[in-house]
Design an enzyme around this catalytic site. Structure first.
Site, PDB file in Angstrom:
ATOM      1  N   ASP A   1       0.928  -1.250  -0.093  1.00 27.09           N
ATOM      2  CA  ASP A   1      -0.097  -0.013  -0.016  1.00 27.09           C
ATOM      3  C   ASP A   1       0.974   1.348  -0.043  1.00 27.09           C
ATOM      4  O   ASP A   1       1.874   1.380   0.906  1.00 27.09           O
ATOM      5  CB  ASP A   1      -0.822   0.115   1.360  1.00 27.09           C
ATOM      6  CG  ASP A   1      -2.133   0.846   1.215  1.00 27.09           C
ATOM      7  OD1 ASP A   1      -2.324   1.492   0.090  1.00 27.09           O
ATOM      8  OD2 ASP A   1      -2.854   1.115   2.280  1.00 27.09           O
TER       9      ASP A   1
ATOM     10  N   ASP B   1      -2.927   2.335  -6.144  1.00 25.82           N
ATOM     11  CA  ASP B   1      -1.776   2.445  -5.307  1.00 25.82           C
ATOM     12  C   ASP B   1      -1.846   1.306  -4.288  1.00 25.82           C
ATOM     13  O   ASP B   1      -0.936   1.259  -3.127  1.00 25.82           O
ATOM     14  CB  ASP B   1      -1.764   3.783  -4.393  1.00 25.82           C
ATOM     15  CG  ASP B   1      -3.253   3.925  -3.504  1.00 25.82           C
ATOM     16  OD1 ASP B   1      -4.040   3.210  -3.722  1.00 25.82           O
ATOM     17  OD2 ASP B   1      -3.218   4.834  -2.695  1.00 25.82           O
ATOM     18  N   GLU B   2      -2.588   0.321  -4.282  1.00 18.14           N
ATOM     19  CA  GLU B   2      -2.484  -0.853  -3.634  1.00 18.14           C
ATOM     20  C   GLU B   2      -2.698  -2.135  -4.418  1.00 18.14           C
ATOM     21  O   GLU B   2      -3.380  -2.212  -5.320  1.00 18.14           O
ATOM     22  CB  GLU B   2      -3.349  -0.918  -2.683  1.00 18.14           C
ATOM     23  CG  GLU B   2      -4.720  -0.659  -2.736  1.00 18.14           C
ATOM     24  CD  GLU B   2      -5.513  -0.726  -1.383  1.00 18.14           C
ATOM     25  OE1 GLU B   2      -5.154  -1.740  -0.639  1.00 18.14           O
ATOM     26  OE2 GLU B   2      -6.474   0.082  -1.347  1.00 18.14           O
TER      27      GLU B   2
END
Lengths: 428, 371
Positions: free
Chosen positions: A44, A137-138
């Site tokens: 993350d 973003d993860e």
């Protein structure tokens, strides 16, 4: 207990007495008995949008930075300085600014974030094909069986990855390492930012015992409330129930409750997890209740969704309109089509009908439109007996798209898109 | 009110009316069935405001009267009573409906009869007779093509209108969802000459079809521009019509398609069904490669693999490839009772005409898929 130095990647048998790596003297050590046995990770990025902005403008480094849309929007991301003031993502912007009046507010630049996100994803995919992105973003990574290939346990590979992202992209990430997706995702949140946390199979049940049931994947507001009525608040409260009892009461979710409350999760890291829906939404500068004004906001969103559908090679069979009232109440209305579409026209036609039925004078602060029940583009917008030009419209839409790709999004637009007054866009 | 009636007769009547009642109702009275007893007759009425069914049946009425009670509850109770039971329905001063049968005793909450919505008695100036057999055909041949799309609400029913087939006046039923169109016609019954074109909603069509399944005689159809009523036996079904304009369907029925394929309908349908096992769940696409003597049906799917099957045909035109939704092909094949189906095609992107070789009352138009 196996210990890993996150700076020089040395593996030690025992944590050093002085808390420093004997080789590089740094203190960033992770010790865990199962460290080298675990291989499912959740990665993350830390305050992703805000971090990208800070990276690109070093003068922002020590300032509270909030990325979000306009004065009336919500916080998309808040840097860790802003978080000290109590700013959180998804917070309405006016509240965020009340908590942190000195914050530097930056309008989101999605193209930039997407580029950075894809760069990180490329690095993950270089380590394993089993990368399941959850958002820009993860992602989950399954590094099982990569020890020989990468000359080290998954924990070492992940520490190297985090260091590489930091060094080469100037962005920091937090990593959760465990034996399944559910626990890995929880772990990545434990040591943020720049974190590396491990939850082992042996300790999972104890770890979960006193946490709230809302931590379990799939337990939302409604289920949480219904569990609370049964006196189930903490995860340990689920333990006395037989699996069959929970299934009888909560259906398929019952099985998940039973298993997850014990730290078990058999979902695989699936790199091809299909997209379920594609949508776009916008928050207005001031509340709108006039249907015409709302429709003018709706059209560009339909174009955005249509473009994303085409880009993803998908068509949607169900169109959903989302509205948020001035009192923050969400309203969704949907309609099914007889065949899937990727045309802005069709999305707009359905959205308009739904909107006109819902626009009863209520003031709205947000409008969104989405397509779901997605299928391959080849099946979308099949010719229609009664609308012989439907297939042709699909062709026009694709042609417009290719012009925009080459000349920019303003190069060509529908007459309908011109009715919305905007900077430098006088109605013609 | 007080009456007694044999369980089987009551069950039959209730079964007819209760399916109109929606399971979830925001207006409580719409969950109820209106019960009226007088002159040796029991009348049951159910409505969803758009569609109303009234059914009369013989009963021993001791005290005339009327009330309303929850339709589904009442139906479930009667259904569970033993065969041959005598049912007594009565209302007392307590506002409840008492139901007695053998040793069973039920008290049901009621709502006043006055609150039950009654369809205004509008004038229905056009009226004609239709044999139940014809009505069943009319519905079966067309209803599968009714659209469920809300946006084009005017397609959510069967378009019933008077037309001319050449010089012969006909009654036509048309339904389409934009992907296929079904048209059925029969000689125009007398009384229907000046009828306006009306769109009968899907729910009405389905309820009517259920009700006339056991009917042998004829139906009296009466209608105005806004309402339609079907009367048969002791049943009266009244419905609102869809307020919209049905599109000019004639222009989508191709007239010059010259590539004519004749196929044995049963073996064709079976082959389509087999091959489509492979096509994707959503599109159900099947490709037809039509050549002299045989059509090759094929389907491919990235997940499942591929399938191919030949079916013998009568065809002498140039080879053509054309794709269809297999479900639509099967829907149409299911309505062709004769042995032969005739496909009149133009090209892979123009509408195809399908007909029963031995029956000209129905025709179907099918839009090809890109495959």
């Amino acid at each position: 207990m196996t210990t890993l130095c996150r700076d020089c990647f040395s593996l030690l048998d025992e944590p050093p007495a002085d808390g420093r790596c004997p080789r590089c003297r740094h203190r960033r050590l992770v010790a865990h008995p199962e460290l080298t046995a675990l291989s499912i990770a959740h990665l993350d990025c830390d305050a992703f949008y805000a971090s990208v902005e800070k990276r690109d403008d070093p003068s922002l480094r020590d300032k509270p930075v909030i990325v979000g849309g306009g004065h009336r929007g919500v916080v998309s991301a808040a840097c860790y300085v802003a978080r000290l003031y109590g700013v959180r993502s998804a917070m309405p912007m006016f509240k965020a600014l009340a908590a942190c009046p000195d914050a530097v507010v930056i309008k989101p630049n999605m193209a930039k974030y997407r580029e950075a996100g894809e760069e990180i994803r490329r690095r993950m995919r270089a380590l394993t094909p089993l990368v399941e992105p959850l958002s820009i973003d993860e992602a989950f990574l399954d590094l099982t069986g990569t020890e020989k290939l990468h000359h080290g346990a998954p924990a070492v590979t992940l520490a190297r990855l985090a260091a590489e992202i930091e060094r080469e992209l100037s962005l920091t990430v937090s990593i959760g390492l465990s034996c399944n997706k559910f626990l890995a995702k929880i772990a990545s949140d434990l040591d943020k930012p720049r974190g590396f946390a491990v939850i082992g199979a042996a300790e999972a049940k104890d770890f979960l015992a006193d946490r709230p049931v809302s931590l379990l994947w799939g337990v939302g507001k409604a289920l949480n409330a219904s569990l609370e009525r049964e006196g189930i608040r903490r995860i340990r409260d689920l333990w006395p129930y037989e699996e069959a009892e929970l299934i009888a009461r909560h259906g398929a979710m019952g099985r998940r409750l039973y298993r997850m409350s014990r730290g078990l999760d058999d979902r695989r890291v699936d790199p091809d997890a299909p997209t379920k829906s594609i949508s776009a939404e916008t928050t207005f500068d001031s509340n709108l209740s006039d249907p015409e004004a709302l429709l003018a906001e709706l059209w560009p969103l339909c174009e955005t969704v249509a473009r994303r559908l085409r880009k993803a090679g998908l068509g949607g069979r169900t169109v959903t309109l989302k509205l948020k009232t001035g009192q923050f109440r969400n309203i969704t209305r949907s309609r099914s089509l007889s065949s899937p579409t990727q045309l802005a026209d069709i999305l707009y036609r359905e959205g308009k009908a739904l909107l006109l039925a819902a626009a009863d004078g209520t003031a709205f602060r947000l409008i969104g439109i989405g397509a779901s029940e997605l299928g391959p583009a080849a099946e979308a917008d099949q010719p229609d007996l009664l609308e012989p030009d439907r297939a042709r419209r699909a062709q026009v839409a694709r042609a417009v798209e290719s012009v925009r790709e080459r000349l920019g999004s303003e190069a060509i637009t529908r007459g309908r898109g011109l009715t919305r007054p905007g900077p430098g866009k006088a109605p013609r | 009110m007080k009456l007694t009636i044999e369980r089987a007769a009551l069950l039959r009547s209730l079964a007819h009316v209760q399916s109109v009642v929606e399971r979830r109702n925001t207006i409580p009275i719409l969950s109820n069935v209106l019960i009226e007893a007088q002159d040796g007759r029991l009348g049951l009425t159910a409505t969803d405001m758009d569609l109303t069914i009234v059914e009369q049946t013989d009963a021993a009425v001791a005290t005339p009267g009327a009330t309303t009670a929850p339709a589904h509850t009442l139906y479930d109770i009667i259904r569970k009573l033993p065969d041959g039971a005598e049912v007594e329905l009565s209302t007392g001063g307590d506002g409840q409906l008492t139901l007695r049968a053998g040793r069973s005793n039920f008290n049901l909450a009621t709502l006043p009869r006055e609150d039950f919505p009654t369809a205004g008695t509008t004038d229905l100036p056009h009226s004609f007779e239709l044999q139940a057999r014809e009505a069943k055909h009319l519905i079966d041949r067309t209803r599968f093509a009714i659209s469920t799309e809300e946006t084009r609400y005017y397609l959510n029913g069967i378009y019933l209108h008077a037309a001319k087939s050449g010089e012969v006046p006909v009654l036509r039923a048309v339904a389409t969802d934009g992907h296929r169109l079904a048209r059925f016609e029969m000689p125009l019954p007398s009384g229907a000459e000046d009828m306006p074109g009306v769109i009968v909603p899907r729910k009405t069509v389905n309820e009517l079809r259920k009700l006339i399944d056991e009917v042998d005689g004829s139906l009296t159809v009466s209608l105005s521009e806004t309402r339609i009523r079907f009367a048969f036996g002791a049943t009266l079904l009244t419905s609102k019509l869809i307020d919209g304009t049905f599109p000019d369907y004639e222009r989508v029925i191709p007239t010059g398609n010259d590539k004519i394929m004749e196929v044995d309908c049963k073996s064709f349908a079976e082959a389509v069904d087999r091959v489509s096992t492979i096509s994707s769940e959503k599109s159900r696409a099947v490709k037809m490669s039509v050549a002299e003597g045989a059509v090759t049906l094929s389907a491919t799917s990235p997940e499942n693999g591929s399938a191919e099957e030949d079916v013998a045909i009568n065809y002498s035109g140039p080879t053509i490839e054309i794709g269809f939704n297999s479900r639509y092909l099967l829907d149409i094949a299911g309505q062709i009772e004769g042995d032969g189906a005739e496909f009149a095609m133009a090209d892979a992107s123009s509408p195809t005409l399908v007909r029963d070789v031995t029956d000209s009352s129905a025709l179907y138009v099918l839009m090809p898929m890109r495959v």
